[in-house]
Design a protein around this motif. Structure first.
Motif, mmCIF file in Angstrom:
data_model
loop_
_atom_site.group_PDB
_atom_site.id
_atom_site.type_symbol
_atom_site.label_atom_id
_atom_site.label_comp_id
_atom_site.label_asym_id
_atom_site.label_seq_id
_atom_site.Cartn_x
_atom_site.Cartn_y
_atom_site.Cartn_z
ATOM 1 N N PRO A 204 0.850 -1.187 0.000
ATOM 2 C CA PRO A 204 0.000 0.000 0.000
ATOM 3 C C PRO A 204 0.889 1.242 0.000
ATOM 4 N N ALA A 205 0.564 2.187 -0.852
ATOM 5 C CA ALA A 205 1.434 3.349 -1.020
ATOM 6 C C ALA A 205 0.629 4.548 -1.479
ATOM 7 N N LEU A 206 1.248 5.701 -1.382
ATOM 8 C CA LEU A 206 0.732 6.890 -2.047
ATOM 9 C C LEU A 206 1.428 6.968 -3.397
ATOM 10 N N LEU A 207 0.649 7.274 -4.415
ATOM 11 C CA LEU A 207 1.162 7.408 -5.768
ATOM 12 C C LEU A 207 1.052 8.860 -6.198
ATOM 13 N N TYR A 208 2.024 9.296 -6.957
ATOM 14 C CA TYR A 208 2.034 10.650 -7.505
ATOM 15 C C TYR A 208 2.337 10.538 -8.996
ATOM 16 N N ARG A 209 1.444 11.073 -9.786
ATOM 17 C CA ARG A 209 1.578 11.007 -11.240
ATOM 18 C C ARG A 209 1.756 9.563 -11.717
ATOM 19 N N GLY A 210 1.053 8.653 -11.026
ATOM 20 C CA GLY A 210 1.076 7.251 -11.395
ATOM 21 C C GLY A 210 2.293 6.479 -10.925
ATOM 22 N N HIS B 207 10.483 -3.280 13.308
ATOM 23 C CA HIS B 207 10.587 -1.845 13.046
ATOM 24 C C HIS B 207 9.437 -1.386 12.153
ATOM 25 N N ILE B 208 9.381 -0.097 11.920
ATOM 26 C CA ILE B 208 8.509 0.468 10.897
ATOM 27 C C ILE B 208 9.434 0.924 9.777
ATOM 28 N N GLY B 209 9.105 0.546 8.569
ATOM 29 C CA GLY B 209 9.922 0.898 7.420
ATOM 30 C C GLY B 209 9.255 1.967 6.576
ATOM 31 N N VAL B 210 10.036 2.942 6.174
ATOM 32 C CA VAL B 210 9.584 4.002 5.276
ATOM 33 C C VAL B 210 10.286 3.772 3.949
ATOM 34 N N TYR B 211 9.486 3.625 2.894
ATOM 35 C CA TYR B 211 10.001 3.289 1.579
ATOM 36 C C TYR B 211 9.613 4.380 0.578
ATOM 37 N N PRO B 212 10.555 5.220 0.196
ATOM 38 C CA PRO B 212 10.257 6.250 -0.800
ATOM 39 C C PRO B 212 10.510 5.772 -2.233
ATOM 40 N N PHE B 213 10.805 4.486 -2.402
ATOM 41 C CA PHE B 213 11.037 3.921 -3.740
ATOM 42 C C PHE B 213 12.158 4.638 -4.467
ATOM 43 N N SER B 214 13.141 5.111 -3.701
ATOM 44 C CA SER B 214 14.215 5.898 -4.295
ATOM 45 C C SER B 214 15.436 5.936 -3.375
ATOM 46 N N PRO B 215 16.503 5.258 -3.744
ATOM 47 C CA PRO B 215 17.728 5.382 -2.959
ATOM 48 C C PRO B 215 18.226 6.828 -2.887
ATOM 49 N N ALA B 216 18.029 7.597 -3.952
ATOM 50 C CA ALA B 216 18.484 8.995 -3.959
ATOM 51 C C ALA B 216 17.752 9.817 -2.909
ATOM 52 N N SER B 217 16.461 9.570 -2.725
ATOM 53 C CA SER B 217 15.702 10.319 -1.712
ATOM 54 C C SER B 217 16.136 9.942 -0.306
ATOM 55 N N VAL B 218 16.450 8.665 -0.098
ATOM 56 C CA VAL B 218 16.965 8.242 1.208
ATOM 57 C C VAL B 218 18.313 8.909 1.459
ATOM 58 N N THR B 219 19.168 8.920 0.467
ATOM 59 C CA THR B 219 20.474 9.556 0.595
ATOM 60 C C THR B 219 20.331 11.041 0.923
ATOM 61 N N ARG C 16 11.413 12.912 -3.188
ATOM 62 C CA ARG C 16 10.814 11.911 -4.077
ATOM 63 C C ARG C 16 9.897 12.569 -5.110
ATOM 64 N N LYS C 17 9.099 13.540 -4.669
ATOM 65 C CA LYS C 17 8.218 14.253 -5.598
ATOM 66 C C LYS C 17 9.036 14.929 -6.700
ATOM 67 N N ASN C 18 10.100 15.586 -6.301
ATOM 68 C CA ASN C 18 10.956 16.264 -7.287
ATOM 69 C C ASN C 18 11.577 15.262 -8.252
ATOM 70 N N GLU C 19 11.930 14.097 -7.739
ATOM 71 C CA GLU C 19 12.492 13.054 -8.607
ATOM 72 C C GLU C 19 11.458 12.594 -9.637
ATOM 73 N N ILE C 20 10.223 12.406 -9.194
ATOM 74 C CA ILE C 20 9.161 11.990 -10.115
ATOM 75 C C ILE C 20 8.898 13.087 -11.140
ATOM 76 N N ASP C 21 8.910 14.348 -10.684
ATOM 77 C CA ASP C 21 8.670 15.466 -11.602
ATOM 78 C C ASP C 21 9.774 15.585 -12.644
#
Length: 117
Positions: free
Chosen positions: A42-48, A60-72, A111-116
């Protein structure tokens, strides 16, 4: 798996509060985000595209932004939060030591900026 709302309904109350807070912050930053699935979670989607998922794991609770760059992008700030760890595409924390709002906001915006693009 169902939607973010389904996930939240099935959680222990302490976990629900912690996880819902992160999703709430993400929705504030990206109000056009929609519920869906990202890599089967289950996730939030932005621009698909998957923007963010937050899931309870055994230890633990895991936060997944689907982006190693955003984690970095937030890794140095996360390093100062007790009981938190960072991996290639994941931030792990304990509900009693939540991620600060500013870190969550920075992660979501990255993450939003990466998708944009």
């Amino acid at each position: 798996m169902g939607t973010v709302d389904d996930l939240l309904t099935d959680l222990d109350p302490a976990d629900r509060v912690s996880i819902a807070r992160i999703y709430d912050i993400a929705r504030e930053e990206v109000p056009e985000a929609e519920q869906g699935l990202g890599y089967g979670m289950p996730a939030l989607l932005y621009r698909g595209k998957p923007l963010l998922s937050v899931m309870r794991a055994k230890k633990h609770i895991g936060v997944y932004p689907f982006s190693p760059a955003s984690v970095t992008a937030v890794a140095d700030a996360v390093g100062g939060v007790p009981l938190t760890s960072v991996d290639k595409g994941t931030i792990r924390y304990q509900p009693e030591e939540p991620l600060p709002d500013d870190i969550v906001r920075a992660l979501v915006i990255s993450r939003k900026n990466e998708i944009d693009g």
